[in-house]
Motif scaffolding. Structure first.
Motif, PDB file in Angstrom:
ATOM      1  N   ALA A 196      45.787  20.577 -19.281  1.00 33.23           N
ATOM      2  CA  ALA A 196      45.141  19.266 -19.362  1.00 33.23           C
ATOM      3  C   ALA A 196      46.167  18.159 -19.600  1.00 33.23           C
ATOM      4  O   ALA A 196      47.297  18.417 -20.032  1.00 33.23           O
ATOM      5  CB  ALA A 196      44.110  19.265 -20.493  1.00 33.23           C
ATOM      6  N   ARG A 206      37.984  11.666 -23.691  1.00 38.33           N
ATOM      7  CA  ARG A 206      37.321  12.956 -23.945  1.00 38.33           C
ATOM      8  C   ARG A 206      36.382  12.854 -25.141  1.00 38.33           C
ATOM      9  O   ARG A 206      35.289  13.423 -25.135  1.00 38.33           O
ATOM     10  CB  ARG A 206      38.364  14.046 -24.179  1.00 38.33           C
ATOM     11  CG  ARG A 206      39.034  14.550 -22.917  1.00 38.33           C
ATOM     12  CD  ARG A 206      39.952  15.737 -23.202  1.00 38.33           C
ATOM     13  NE  ARG A 206      40.487  16.290 -21.980  1.00 38.33           N
ATOM     14  CZ  ARG A 206      39.918  17.253 -21.253  1.00 38.33           C
ATOM     15  NH1 ARG A 206      38.759  17.766 -21.668  1.00 38.33           N
ATOM     16  NH2 ARG A 206      40.471  17.711 -20.163  1.00 38.33           N
ATOM     17  N   ARG A 232      37.021  20.721 -26.431  1.00 42.78           N
ATOM     18  CA  ARG A 232      38.388  20.719 -25.885  1.00 42.78           C
ATOM     19  C   ARG A 232      39.246  19.599 -26.489  1.00 42.78           C
ATOM     20  O   ARG A 232      40.178  19.089 -25.846  1.00 42.78           O
ATOM     21  CB  ARG A 232      38.376  20.616 -24.359  1.00 42.78           C
ATOM     22  CG  ARG A 232      37.932  21.928 -23.677  1.00 42.78           C
ATOM     23  CD  ARG A 232      38.218  21.887 -22.204  1.00 42.78           C
ATOM     24  NE  ARG A 232      37.883  23.128 -21.529  1.00 42.78           N
ATOM     25  CZ  ARG A 232      38.776  23.916 -20.922  1.00 42.78           C
ATOM     26  NH1 ARG A 232      40.055  23.604 -20.942  1.00 42.78           N
ATOM     27  NH2 ARG A 232      38.385  25.009 -20.303  1.00 42.78           N
ATOM     28  N   GLU A 327      45.591  27.795 -18.110  1.00 41.14           N
ATOM     29  CA  GLU A 327      45.284  26.483 -18.686  1.00 41.14           C
ATOM     30  C   GLU A 327      46.122  26.134 -19.907  1.00 41.14           C
ATOM     31  O   GLU A 327      46.133  24.976 -20.331  1.00 41.14           O
ATOM     32  CB  GLU A 327      43.796  26.425 -19.080  1.00 41.14           C
ATOM     33  CG  GLU A 327      42.841  26.481 -17.909  1.00 41.14           C
ATOM     34  CD  GLU A 327      41.407  26.227 -18.334  1.00 41.14           C
ATOM     35  OE1 GLU A 327      41.133  26.175 -19.549  1.00 41.14           O
ATOM     36  OE2 GLU A 327      40.553  26.072 -17.443  1.00 41.14           O
TER      37      GLU A 327
END
Length: 458
Positions: A196, A206, A232, A327
């Motif tokens: 990210a 976010r 997240r 990720e």
């Protein structure tokens, strides 16, 4: 000229930043400083995913400061040397920074205080910057820290929290403050392809989306692997692009069971930090020894490699480990079950797993990572140290349709639940059609029996 230095560490933001606001008091000039600490690299913590996210954070912080008339000063080297050098170059008479909890952070603060005092400069260390409630603010009557979460949470919940601060409107930086080049994400190799983006701007986007949509259902969906219904926000908490104080206030303002569950997770983060602050050796040593005779990484090399590569033969474990590699992040429920599989089913030293997580996790926080690994291994603060998470049972409960497994283990994409969680049960041609996926590296009952023998559980 009145000049203050603000040493940014794991608080890379402008909103709700007490050290910066204190440094600006009285219209002082400020040197916003970040030191690329060579000790972090020497200790092995400067890994690609966190370096890439850090590059985003620093560039965003610099852009935010420039929008307010300032700029970020970046130096490289020993933190104490560089802070003292910047203070001398700009005639600064004070330095502000956030408190931190690791043994290294304590040593850094002590060294910096002595060095600054020697050149007539004061050091101000601010609490409640990287935590909502500072370590040591709540303690039981008989100890310097809480060893069990529930009583800690009761007291934590009753603590007064300072108000969240707005971002400053203007930051004036003295011309004498020289800076090196900002790091560039694109120049860092071996970064997870799905990593990210970092930075306060991204973190606040976010957060806004989370408060607008996700937090309401968090209580019911936070363990749903396929739904990806967690916030997240952990990378932004780790790098400090979001303030834990602000997150608690805003979650409580949203209200409801989902917000309450989210606040509880923020309290868990503070809980682990107060444990590590009181017992810094818990980063590498058992908090509560069970006298384990762990299998070493060398003795269990084949099993450890299968676990790291997502080739254990247990689809939900392998899906999680592949998500981590792709990720640089992993769902919290997946972290628990993969850690339990390594430490208890394979009976491999928890430190082996903790090192691997820290090598890849963008939110690889020493306190949360090490103390969660110890919790799962039964050497930490878990009140049920003998519990073992069954990966098949966990998969059927938290990925009932098999969507999470099929997302990350494409070899099994043609299988529906529940067989996607137990492909070894297929027979003949059906199994042959999926022979690209390995059989389990250990029988769960044998792994459980080995663990119980080792712990003396009968």
């Amino acid at each position: 000229m009145n000049v203050s230095v603000v040493l940014f560490t794991s608080d890379l933001r402008l909103h709700d930043h007490p050290p910066l606001r204190a440094a600006l008091d009285g219209s002082r000039q400020v040197v916003p400083l970040f030191v690329r600490d060579r000790a972090v690299a020497a200790a092995g913590f400067a890994v690609p995913n966190r370096l890439a996210f850090l590059a985003d954070c620093l560039r965003d912080l610099d852009a935010g400061l420039r929008a307010r008339g300032g700029r970020l000063v970046v130096r490289s080297g020993d933190v104490v040397d560089e802070v003292c050098r910047v203070a001398a170059e700009t005639d600064a008479d004070e330095v502000h920074m956030a408190a931190d909890v690791s043994a290294y952070a304590h040593r850094r603060e002590a060294r910096l205080r002595r060095a600054l005092e020697a050149q007539g400069c004061r050091l101000h260390v601010h609490d409640a910057v990287t935590t909502a409630v500072p370590p040591g603010a709540v303690t039981p009557a008989s100890s310097d820290h809480f060893a069990v979460f529930t009583p800690y949470f009761r007291q934590w919940s009753r603590q007064w929290l300072r108000d969240a601060l707005g971002a400053p409107r203007t930051v004036r930086v003295p011309d004498a403050a020289r800076s090196g080049e900002l790091p560039v994400r694109a120049e860092i190799s071996e970064v997870s392809p799905g990593l990210a983006s970092g930075g306060e701007s991204e973190g606040r986007k976010r957060l806004a989306a989370w408060l607008r949509g996700g937090i309401t259902a968090y209580q019911d969906r936070h363990d749903d692997l396929a739904a990806d219904a967690t916030s997240r926000l952990s990378p932004h908490l780790h790098f400090g692009t979001l303030s834990p104080v602000e997150l608690v206030h805003r979650a409580r303002g949203a209200g409801g069971p989902g917000a309450d569950a989210f606040v509880r997770q923020l309290a868990w983060r503070d809980f682990h930090r107060q444990v590590l602050a009181a017992r810094p050796d818990a980063a590498t040593a058992d908090y509560r020894t069970r006298h384990d005779r762990w299998r070493s990484e060398r003795a269990a090399r084949a099993d450890v490699e299968a676990w790291r590569e997502g080739r254990t033969g247990y689809p939900v474990v392998d899906a999680a480990m592949r998500q981590l590699r792709h990720e640089g992040w992993m769902h919290n429920r997946a972290r628990l079950l993969t850690a339990s599989f390594l430490a208890k089913t394979l009976y491999v030293d928890w430190r082996v797993g903790a090192r691997h997580f820290l090598a890849l996790l963008v939110d690889g926080d020493l306190a949360s990572n090490q103390m969660n690994w110890q919790w799962v291994a039964g050497t930490g603060t878990d009140t049920r140290p003998g519990r073992v998470l069954n990966p098949v049972g966990q998969a059927k409960r938290h990925d009932p349709d098999g969507a999470y497994v099929r997302r990350w283990v494409p070899e099994l994409a043609g299988l529906d639940a529940p067989v996607v969680h137990e492909p070894w049960k297929l027979r003949g041609p059906e199994r042959a059609a999926y022979d690209a996926y390995p059989d389990p590296i250990v029988d769960l009952s044998e792994g459980l029996a080995r663990f119980k023998r080792a712990r003396g559980y009968g």
